[in-house]
Structures are given as structure tokens and as C-alpha cells.
Write a protein that holds these residues in place. Sequence first.
Motif, PDB file in Angstrom:
ATOM      1  N   GLU A 123     -10.459  19.842  -4.520  1.00 59.68           N
ATOM      2  CA  GLU A 123     -10.108  19.184  -3.034  1.00 59.68           C
ATOM      3  C   GLU A 123     -10.385  18.080  -2.019  1.00 59.68           C
ATOM      4  OE1 GLU A 123     -12.190  21.552   1.012  1.00 59.68           O
ATOM      5  OE2 GLU A 123     -11.384  22.541  -0.314  1.00 59.68           O
ATOM      6  N   LYS A 124     -11.936  17.774  -3.413  1.00 59.40           N
ATOM      7  CA  LYS A 124     -12.810  16.753  -3.210  1.00 59.40           C
ATOM      8  C   LYS A 124     -12.122  15.493  -3.304  1.00 59.40           C
ATOM      9  CE  LYS A 124     -17.399  14.958  -4.505  1.00 59.40           C
ATOM     10  NZ  LYS A 124     -18.810  14.620  -4.914  1.00 59.40           N
ATOM     11  N   SER A 125     -11.227  15.491  -4.529  1.00 58.65           N
ATOM     12  CA  SER A 125     -11.437  14.561  -4.962  1.00 58.65           C
ATOM     13  C   SER A 125      -9.625  13.973  -4.245  1.00 58.65           C
ATOM     14  CB  SER A 125     -10.252  14.806  -6.978  1.00 58.65           C
ATOM     15  OG  SER A 125     -11.302  15.344  -7.170  1.00 58.65           O
ATOM     16  N   VAL A 126      -9.183  15.427  -3.807  1.00 55.90           N
ATOM     17  CA  VAL A 126      -7.545  14.840  -2.384  1.00 55.90           C
ATOM     18  C   VAL A 126      -8.567  14.034  -0.890  1.00 55.90           C
ATOM     19  CG1 VAL A 126      -6.653  15.526  -1.482  1.00 55.90           C
ATOM     20  CG2 VAL A 126      -6.235  16.614  -3.544  1.00 55.90           C
ATOM     21  N   LYS A 127      -9.901  14.638  -0.855  1.00 57.42           N
ATOM     22  CA  LYS A 127      -9.954  14.432  -0.224  1.00 57.42           C
ATOM     23  C   LYS A 127     -10.389  12.216  -0.143  1.00 57.42           C
ATOM     24  CE  LYS A 127     -13.789  15.085   3.448  1.00 57.42           C
ATOM     25  NZ  LYS A 127     -13.577  13.887   4.081  1.00 57.42           N
ATOM     26  N   THR A 128     -11.031  12.180  -1.630  1.00 55.93           N
ATOM     27  CA  THR A 128     -11.499  10.784  -1.255  1.00 55.93           C
ATOM     28  C   THR A 128     -10.945   9.939  -1.248  1.00 55.93           C
ATOM     29  OG1 THR A 128     -13.173  11.727  -2.788  1.00 55.93           O
ATOM     30  CG2 THR A 128     -12.842   9.698  -3.492  1.00 55.93           C
ATOM     31  N   PHE A 129      -9.533  10.958  -2.499  1.00 60.96           N
ATOM     32  CA  PHE A 129      -8.100   9.772  -2.265  1.00 60.96           C
ATOM     33  C   PHE A 129      -7.479   9.018  -1.351  1.00 60.96           C
ATOM     34  CE2 PHE A 129      -3.646  10.093  -2.576  1.00 60.96           C
ATOM     35  CZ  PHE A 129      -3.240   8.293  -3.892  1.00 60.96           C
ATOM     36  N   GLU A 130      -7.781  10.427   0.216  1.00 56.38           N
ATOM     37  CA  GLU A 130      -7.007  10.004   1.149  1.00 56.38           C
ATOM     38  C   GLU A 130      -7.745   9.525   2.143  1.00 56.38           C
ATOM     39  OE1 GLU A 130      -3.941  10.846   2.642  1.00 56.38           O
ATOM     40  OE2 GLU A 130      -3.235  12.085   0.771  1.00 56.38           O
ATOM     41  N   LYS A 150      -7.025   5.734   3.937  1.00 60.23           N
ATOM     42  CA  LYS A 150      -7.123   5.683   5.145  1.00 60.23           C
ATOM     43  C   LYS A 150      -7.533   4.335   5.420  1.00 60.23           C
ATOM     44  CE  LYS A 150      -8.790   7.806   9.995  1.00 60.23           C
ATOM     45  NZ  LYS A 150      -9.275   5.936  10.193  1.00 60.23           N
ATOM     46  N   LEU A 151      -9.365   4.204   4.257  1.00 59.14           N
ATOM     47  CA  LEU A 151     -10.705   2.975   5.049  1.00 59.14           C
ATOM     48  C   LEU A 151      -9.184   1.367   5.056  1.00 59.14           C
ATOM     49  CD1 LEU A 151     -12.821   1.859   4.351  1.00 59.14           C
ATOM     50  CD2 LEU A 151     -12.738   1.608   2.172  1.00 59.14           C
ATOM     51  N   TYR A 152      -8.687   1.107   3.728  1.00 60.09           N
ATOM     52  CA  TYR A 152      -7.373   0.527   2.964  1.00 60.09           C
ATOM     53  C   TYR A 152      -6.397   0.352   4.368  1.00 60.09           C
ATOM     54  CZ  TYR A 152      -9.187   0.912  -1.740  1.00 60.09           C
ATOM     55  OH  TYR A 152     -10.030   1.045  -2.644  1.00 60.09           O
ATOM     56  N   ASN A 153      -5.039   1.277   4.939  1.00 62.77           N
ATOM     57  CA  ASN A 153      -4.968   0.772   6.227  1.00 62.77           C
ATOM     58  C   ASN A 153      -5.446   0.381   6.833  1.00 62.77           C
ATOM     59  OD1 ASN A 153      -2.728   1.954   4.709  1.00 62.77           O
ATOM     60  ND2 ASN A 153      -2.830   4.089   5.490  1.00 62.77           N
ATOM     61  N   ASP A 154      -6.841   1.226   7.513  1.00 57.88           N
ATOM     62  CA  ASP A 154      -7.653   0.958   8.763  1.00 57.88           C
ATOM     63  C   ASP A 154      -8.143  -0.482   8.368  1.00 57.88           C
ATOM     64  OD1 ASP A 154      -7.771   3.169   9.107  1.00 57.88           O
ATOM     65  OD2 ASP A 154      -9.692   3.717   9.355  1.00 57.88           O
ATOM     66  N   GLN A 155      -8.434  -1.180   6.985  1.00 64.40           N
ATOM     67  CA  GLN A 155      -8.820  -2.601   6.632  1.00 64.40           C
ATOM     68  C   GLN A 155      -7.623  -3.729   7.256  1.00 64.40           C
ATOM     69  OE1 GLN A 155      -9.885  -2.558   2.717  1.00 64.40           O
ATOM     70  NE2 GLN A 155     -11.850  -2.465   3.354  1.00 64.40           N
ATOM     71  N   VAL A 156      -6.038  -2.787   6.409  1.00 63.12           N
ATOM     72  CA  VAL A 156      -5.368  -3.968   7.227  1.00 63.12           C
ATOM     73  C   VAL A 156      -5.004  -4.337   8.545  1.00 63.12           C
ATOM     74  CG1 VAL A 156      -2.880  -4.104   6.723  1.00 63.12           C
ATOM     75  CG2 VAL A 156      -3.665  -2.994   4.763  1.00 63.12           C
ATOM     76  N   LEU A 186       0.997  -1.570  -0.297  1.00 59.59           N
ATOM     77  CA  LEU A 186       0.054  -0.208  -0.148  1.00 59.59           C
ATOM     78  C   LEU A 186       0.954   1.041  -0.162  1.00 59.59           C
ATOM     79  CD1 LEU A 186      -2.917  -0.715   2.855  1.00 59.59           C
ATOM     80  CD2 LEU A 186      -3.186  -0.569   0.199  1.00 59.59           C
ATOM     81  N   ASP A 187       2.018   1.201   0.805  1.00 61.41           N
ATOM     82  CA  ASP A 187       2.897   2.355   1.551  1.00 61.41           C
ATOM     83  C   ASP A 187       3.555   2.692  -0.564  1.00 61.41           C
ATOM     84  OD1 ASP A 187       1.647   2.451   3.424  1.00 61.41           O
ATOM     85  OD2 ASP A 187       3.647   2.218   4.486  1.00 61.41           O
TER      86      ASP A 187
END
Length: 173
Positions: A107-114, A118-124, A83-84
Amino acid sequence: EYQMHIYPEDEELLPNIARGILAAHPEFKQEILDPEEEDVDECSNPYLIQHTLMLTMPDVDDDRYDLLTNGIKGLRDQCQAKLDALYPEYWNRVSNAVEEEEPAKKEKSVKTFEDRRKLYNDQVKEMYETKLKEIEEGHQRWLASQQEKEASVAAAGKQAGMSMKMGGNTSKE
């Protein structure tokens, strides 16, 4: 040992189901069981007259505990490293894609990306913690069974010692 039986709707899918479970849960021992036709009568459940997949979770003794714990930590580290490593590449893609967009859309696209990152990191993290908890629970069950065995052996030894002691006292003149 804990067991689980899987009764597939279509027996032809059994090898695929077994491979999928092996990929997700390599700790399970797998065995494909043949149908027991002698136990089947006309009223039987049709799922019981086909091949089934039996999964057995072996005892999590001290050695297996260390092996599983280290294995899960290694998998977590590997997932996190992937992921990193992907983050900069996809960050560049997102940045380039929204470079000329309006600030609000950018800004919305960047927020969605971030948020996705975070979601993927949290899932791991969640999968890692869940697996560690399962391993710990299995190890605690094994420790409890070991304590029960030790207690019954100690009780049997004490009982044998008492009977020998009683038998030794009766031979005095």
C-alpha cells in the motif's frame, strides 16, 4: 524589449549556458557580447571584463502571442502524453515489484507511486500556467505600449489639426 545579462564565472561555460537557456526559454533572443576593455580600469569588477550573454525578450505582439500560446499548449500536451504513456509501464513495474510484499508495504509503495504521478502532473500544469502568465503579461505590456503610441499619435494629429484650423481662420478678409 526586456533584457537580462548573464556574467558566467567561467567564460568557457558560456556556450553551455546559452544552450541550456535556449532549451528552457526558446523565446529569448541571445547574443554573446565582447568585453569592453576601454571602459575597464583597475578597480572594475572582473565579471565586467569578460564575455557576457545578453538575453532579450521580444515584444509579445498579437502574432507572437498566438504563436507562443499555441507553442506552450503543444509542449504541455506533449509532456502530458509522455507521462500518460509511461504510467502503465511503470505501474506494471511497481505492481510486479511489490506483488509478494506485505499489504502495508504494498500500500505504501502504491501510494508513493501515485503521489509521484500526481507531483509530475502538477509540475507540468504549474509550468504551463506560469508560462501562460508570462506570455499574457508580455502581451499586456505590448498592448499598453500600443495604446500609448496611438494616444500620442492622436494627440499630435489633434495638435496639428488645431494649428491648421487656427491658420485657416486668419486668412479671411
